[in-house]
Design an enzyme around this catalytic site. Structure first.
Site: not given
Length: 379
Positions: A127, A134, A159, A243, A279, A338-339, A363
């Site tokens: 498309l 867009s 594509i 979508r 925490q 993971l730093g 999309e």
């Protein structure tokens, strides 16, 4: 971590078990190899087609799986949790079958649809153009009527699976204005069709994204899907479903990033205890889990509306927006958990973060999703 899914039937549970088995055996062992080398997984889509996984949401009488969309999307999520590029290509194939399945004549469907849904023919969606992404109504690729067919001239861009697949849902201009676009079932190879060098992308390296150059290639008249001028309504009806596919893929990617972060937080210790027991980090992981669960719930709500025959366009845009934004945040946070290790290619979260970015773009960008949602609210 296997997601505890609430599925509508035992058949659906069995299907998910099959998908997990195939994904673990066929996708997971080779994903890093192909993504790092940027090589195409030859034969993989044939394997998935033979397992009956390329036409799941389409009617059984045409060779599809007859599955509800809520089940199909969870299949995509499972594949995405192992290999996002392959899951995107699967979603695009499903998108590419939609015009023929929904708008093809009985004769066209009988001729082509069974091979498309079985995976004998794998498809791409054509498309976008270099200056029409867009704004699909701005496309300029022409389909000029000839004796017995159409001559295609112009350039199509972005594509997914381009240059590799067997057919394209191609949108080209047969007249003026928004009612001057038509849809064609175009072959994957034709005299007068050539492809540019694959794009050098940030992620999704194993599946090519290319530009297609149509230089007077001729399509037979029976490759027109619907009537002349029906192209944009066909395209947009397919994009609502597409979508949702991307929302499911983004959720699977985010789930993998969450799983990797939780596993690392259980193994790594700091200041005398596992870092998941601190925490500050525990709350970060909790927010990541909430984002993944919310994304999944949002796309499932839209899918269930679709399955019930209700309007779901706004919900599809919401799902795409919520899930892809969640994937970007969750994958970024996984790198943070993971730093320094998360910033290296020794751990997959670096790849997950790169792959998540495109989910917010294709999309329909997330800015376009906000436009769609606001316009529907205004009505």
């Amino acid at each position: 971590m296997a997601v505890d899914r609430l599925l509508p039937t035992q058949e659906a549970h069995d299907l998910i078990d099959l998908v997990r088995d195939i994904a673990d055996k066929e996708l997971a062992p080779i994903v890093e190899q192909h993504e790092k080398a940027e090589t195409y997984p030859e034969g993989l889509f044939a394997t998935l087609g033979e397992a009956g996984l390329l036409g799941l949401p389409y009617p059984e009488e045409h060779g599809g799986g007859g599955q509800p969309y809520e089940v199909y999307l969870q299949v995509l999520e499972e594949f995405a949790a192992r290999w996002a590029a392959v899951a995107v290509a699967l979603s695009v194939h499903g998108l590419s079958c939609h015009p023929m399945a929904a708008f093809g004549t009985p004769e066209q469907q009988e001729r082509w649809l069974p091979r498309m849904l079985s995976g004998e023919l794998v498809g791409g969606y054509s498309l976008s153009e270099p200056q029409a992404g867009s704004d699909a109504a701005a496309l300029t690729c022409k389909a000029e009527k000839t004796t017995g067919g159409y001559r295609i001239t112009g350039t199509k861009a972005w594509i997914t699976h381009g240059g590799v697949v067997d057919f394209y849902a191609l949108f080209a201009r047969t007249g003026e204005g928004s009612r001057g676009v038509s849809c064609f079932l175009a072959p994957g190879q034709a005299e007068g069709l050539s492809f540019g060098k694959p794009e050098e992308k940030m992620g999704l390296h194993a599946i090519p994204t290319v530009t297609a150059n149509w230089d007077g290639a001729v399509l037979d008249a029976d490759r027109l899907i619907g009537s002349e001028g029906d192209g944009l309504p066909i395209a947009f009806s397919a994009l609502d479903s597409g979508r949702l596919g991307i929302a499911a893929v983004a959720t699977g990617l985010a789930q993998s990033a969450l799983d990797a972060a939780v596993d690392y937080a259980h193994e790594r210790s700091a200041f005398g205890k596992k870092i998941i027991d601190h925490q500050g980090l525990g709350f970060l992981l909790a927010d990541m889990a909430a984002a993944v669960d919310s994304a999944r719930a949002t796309y499932l709500d839209a899918a269930r509306r679709r399955d019930a025959g209700r309007e779901y366009g706004r919900q599809a845009s919401v799902a795409k927006l919520v899930a892809t934004d969640a994937a970007m945040k969750v994958t970024t946070d996984a790198v943070q958990v993971l730093g320094g290790y998360g910033y290296t290619r020794d751990f997959p979260v670096e790849r997950f973060m790169r792959e998540a970015k495109i989910m917010q773009i294709f999309e329909g960008t997330n800015q376009i999703q906000r436009l769609v949602i606001s316009r529907k609210l205004a009505r």
